[in-house]
Design a protein around this motif. Structure first.
Motif, PDB file in Angstrom:
ATOM      1  N   ASP A 100       0.825  -1.211   0.000  1.00 23.53           N
ATOM      2  CA  ASP A 100       0.000   0.000   0.000  1.00 23.53           C
ATOM      3  C   ASP A 100       0.862   1.265   0.000  1.00 23.53           C
ATOM      4  N   GLY A 101       2.197   1.089   0.111  1.00 28.03           N
ATOM      5  CA  GLY A 101       3.114   2.213   0.054  1.00 28.03           C
ATOM      6  C   GLY A 101       3.137   3.084   1.290  1.00 28.03           C
ATOM      7  N   LYS A 102       2.460   2.680   2.350  1.00 29.37           N
ATOM      8  CA  LYS A 102       2.287   3.571   3.498  1.00 29.37           C
ATOM      9  C   LYS A 102       3.293   3.362   4.623  1.00 29.37           C
ATOM     10  N   GLY A 103       4.154   2.408   4.484  1.00 27.16           N
ATOM     11  CA  GLY A 103       5.109   2.220   5.565  1.00 27.16           C
ATOM     12  C   GLY A 103       6.028   1.048   5.321  1.00 27.16           C
ATOM     13  N   VAL A 104       6.926   0.820   6.294  1.00 27.33           N
ATOM     14  CA  VAL A 104       7.861  -0.286   6.223  1.00 27.33           C
ATOM     15  C   VAL A 104       7.757  -1.096   7.504  1.00 27.33           C
ATOM     16  N   ASP A 105       8.305  -2.286   7.459  1.00 29.67           N
ATOM     17  CA  ASP A 105       8.308  -3.119   8.649  1.00 29.67           C
ATOM     18  C   ASP A 105       9.264  -2.514   9.679  1.00 29.67           C
ATOM     19  N   GLU A 106       8.762  -2.163  10.829  1.00 29.40           N
ATOM     20  CA  GLU A 106       9.549  -1.426  11.818  1.00 29.40           C
ATOM     21  C   GLU A 106      10.705  -2.252  12.376  1.00 29.40           C
ATOM     22  N   LYS A 107      10.485  -3.555  12.609  1.00 29.75           N
ATOM     23  CA  LYS A 107      11.570  -4.384  13.140  1.00 29.75           C
ATOM     24  C   LYS A 107      12.695  -4.525  12.128  1.00 29.75           C
ATOM     25  N   HIS A 125      18.535   2.273   3.015  1.00 26.67           N
ATOM     26  CA  HIS A 125      17.661   2.944   2.051  1.00 26.67           C
ATOM     27  C   HIS A 125      16.245   2.388   2.186  1.00 26.67           C
ATOM     28  N   VAL A 126      15.287   3.274   2.286  1.00 32.19           N
ATOM     29  CA  VAL A 126      13.885   2.869   2.277  1.00 32.19           C
ATOM     30  C   VAL A 126      13.290   3.290   0.939  1.00 32.19           C
ATOM     31  N   GLN A 127      12.735   2.328   0.221  1.00 32.48           N
ATOM     32  CA  GLN A 127      12.127   2.645  -1.069  1.00 32.48           C
ATOM     33  C   GLN A 127      11.048   3.718  -0.882  1.00 32.48           C
ATOM     34  N   THR A 128      10.939   4.630  -1.831  1.00 35.11           N
ATOM     35  CA  THR A 128       9.936   5.691  -1.744  1.00 35.11           C
ATOM     36  C   THR A 128       8.555   5.207  -2.158  1.00 35.11           C
ATOM     37  N   ALA A 129       8.498   3.993  -2.734  1.00 28.75           N
ATOM     38  CA  ALA A 129       7.234   3.356  -3.094  1.00 28.75           C
ATOM     39  C   ALA A 129       7.468   1.856  -3.086  1.00 28.75           C
ATOM     40  N   HIS A 130       6.399   1.081  -3.064  1.00 27.97           N
ATOM     41  CA  HIS A 130       6.541  -0.372  -3.134  1.00 27.97           C
ATOM     42  C   HIS A 130       7.006  -0.768  -4.531  1.00 27.97           C
ATOM     43  N   VAL A 131       8.119  -1.516  -4.613  1.00 20.59           N
ATOM     44  CA  VAL A 131       8.658  -1.905  -5.915  1.00 20.59           C
ATOM     45  C   VAL A 131       8.710  -3.411  -6.109  1.00 20.59           C
ATOM     46  N   GLY A 132       8.545  -4.181  -5.029  1.00 24.95           N
ATOM     47  CA  GLY A 132       8.607  -5.626  -5.148  1.00 24.95           C
ATOM     48  C   GLY A 132      10.025  -6.117  -5.397  1.00 24.95           C
ATOM     49  N   ILE A 133      10.167  -7.431  -5.499  1.00 21.87           N
ATOM     50  CA  ILE A 133      11.494  -8.010  -5.675  1.00 21.87           C
ATOM     51  C   ILE A 133      12.099  -7.619  -7.013  1.00 21.87           C
ATOM     52  N   LEU A 134      11.275  -7.393  -8.015  1.00 21.60           N
ATOM     53  CA  LEU A 134      11.774  -7.017  -9.334  1.00 21.60           C
ATOM     54  C   LEU A 134      12.449  -5.656  -9.289  1.00 21.60           C
ATOM     55  N   GLY A 135      11.783  -4.688  -8.699  1.00 27.11           N
ATOM     56  CA  GLY A 135      12.367  -3.349  -8.582  1.00 27.11           C
ATOM     57  C   GLY A 135      13.572  -3.308  -7.659  1.00 27.11           C
ATOM     58  N   GLN A 136      13.531  -4.123  -6.617  1.00 23.62           N
ATOM     59  CA  GLN A 136      14.663  -4.185  -5.698  1.00 23.62           C
ATOM     60  C   GLN A 136      15.920  -4.676  -6.418  1.00 23.62           C
ATOM     61  N   TRP A 137      15.772  -5.705  -7.226  1.00 20.28           N
ATOM     62  CA  TRP A 137      16.923  -6.263  -7.926  1.00 20.28           C
ATOM     63  C   TRP A 137      17.444  -5.313  -9.013  1.00 20.28           C
ATOM     64  N   ILE A 138      16.570  -4.827  -9.842  1.00 24.37           N
ATOM     65  CA  ILE A 138      17.009  -4.138 -11.051  1.00 24.37           C
ATOM     66  C   ILE A 138      17.503  -2.721 -10.789  1.00 24.37           C
TER      67      ILE A 138
END
Length: 374
Positions: A100-107, A125-138
């Motif tokens: 939902d792009g609204k946050g990250v896992d705090e732990k 680095h915290v992604q500015t939006a949800h990118v999934g594993i594809l965006g994380q890798w590329i």
């Protein structure tokens, strides 16, 4: 009356100031690229754009994580045992946001921020939006355009490394650096399969300490800068075409990808895009052969703990006892010509710089192949 009005105005001003400061504080906490300090030049990368780092290092580790803080802890602990032999190194930990792009896992965020690496600087680095594993890798590492000599290693958080993984990786990079057909080097040596059938892939002990394979190994992957740069350019161009599909017919990965498409989760399989690209350009991945060559199971440079996540379910395993713990200079006694295996698990032979034995059924989409060569 005037005094009361002034007090109300002052209270409103104070309230606005407090809210604004709180907003700025939260924004810094969420979007800061240098949450754990350590490097002088903070960076400000954004999601879905390949990240260029301002500093130059010998070795950069990219850690990809989402919400498995306990698994991340295990990986980071193994990195604290890593021998870097005096090289200049950096660690980049990338945390994806929730769908939902609204946050990250705090732990997970707290685990990353609190980590003190013995070998060098750490950035979170915290992604500015949800990118999934594809965006994380590329998009979490962009090679320098002027010819990067930096060695990068991309790791998902369910891996643990041998203390000597970088020593082997660096030696392999130096040995194979003149080969233009090497797309990268992997630390993976377990759970290898024949790409065309899904059967277990067994390299020969006579292959020496390393061999090449048409299929990449993503469990600890170090891409060659120039090929990774071309892959990123190609991917960000072709992804705009909704009709394009990265199919490579004849591979079990192709079947998996089509199944994922039906299940609306093909975005969890970034490797299909890279497999397509490498097949189109006849590129190979270097694998270590330390287990087969020395007839053991205890020479792994990296292991996957099968933590519950996108592609595994059930209880994680403790296989870190298989990691290489004792170094021998023979481990980097590379030879040329190195054996090259095709998608069918059989050696590829060459004559006069051309492939004379390669199964032609492993073909990309013909139209896309002609239009999308990088």
């Amino acid at each position: 009356m005037i005094g009361m009005a002034v007090k109300k105005v002052l209270l409103v001003i104070i309230f606005v100031a407090v809210v604004l400061n709180l907003f700025l504080f939260l924004k810094r906490q969420i979007f800061s690229d240098d949450l754990s300090g350590g490097l002088d030049n903070p960076i400000h990368c954004v999601s879905n754009v390949p990240c260029e780092y301002p500093d130059v290092v010998d070795f950069r580790i990219i850690v990809l994580t989402f919400d498995r803080w306990n698994s991340l802890t295990k990986l980071l602990n193994s990195l604290n045992d890593l021998r870097v032999d005096g090289d200049n190194v950096a660690l980049e930990i990338w945390i994806d946001r929730r769908p939902d792009g609204k946050g990250v896992d705090e732990k997970t965020l707290a685990t990353a921020k609190s980590f003190q690496w013995k070998n060098g600087a750490v950035r979170v680095h915290v992604q500015t939006a949800h990118v999934g594993i594809l965006g994380q890798w590329i998009d979490t590492w962009r090679p320098a355009r002027n010819g990067s000599k930096e060695i990068v290693l991309i790791l998902e958080d369910d891996l643990s490394l041998s203390p000597f993984s970088y020593r082997w990786l660096k030696a392999a990079r130096n040995f194979f650096k003149s080969r233009t057909d090497v797309t990268g080097i992997t630390l993976q040596s377990e759970s290898l399969i024949v790409a065309s059938s899904g059967a277990r892939f067994r390299p020969l002990s006579s292959d020496g300490v390393a061999y090449l394979y048409s299929l990449l190994g993503s469990w600890g992957f170090s891409p060659t800068p120039e090929h990774w740069l071309n892959f990123q350019n190609w991917y960000h161009s072709v992804i705009k075409n909704s009709d394009f599909q990265p199919y490579v017919e004849g591979l079990v990965m192709n079947t998996w990808f089509k199944k994922f498409q039906k299940e609306r989760r093909s975005h969890t399989m970034w490797t299909m895009w890279f497999i397509y690209f490498c097949n189109a350009h006849h590129l190979y991945t270097v694998y270590n052969n330390l287990n087969a060559h020395y007839n053991t199971t205890k020479n792994c440079l990296a292991v996957n703990r099968r933590e519950p996540g996108l592609h595994f379910s059930g209880k994680a395993i403790d296989n870190t006892g298989s990691l290489l713990r004792t170094w021998n200079d023979e481990f980097v006694d590379f030879k040329e010509p190195a054996r090259i295996y095709g998608f069918n698990g059989k050696p590829i032979t060459f004559k006069r710089n051309s492939v004379v034995e390669k199964d032609s059924k492993y073909s990309n989409n013909k139209t896309a192949l002609g239009q999308n060569r990088a």
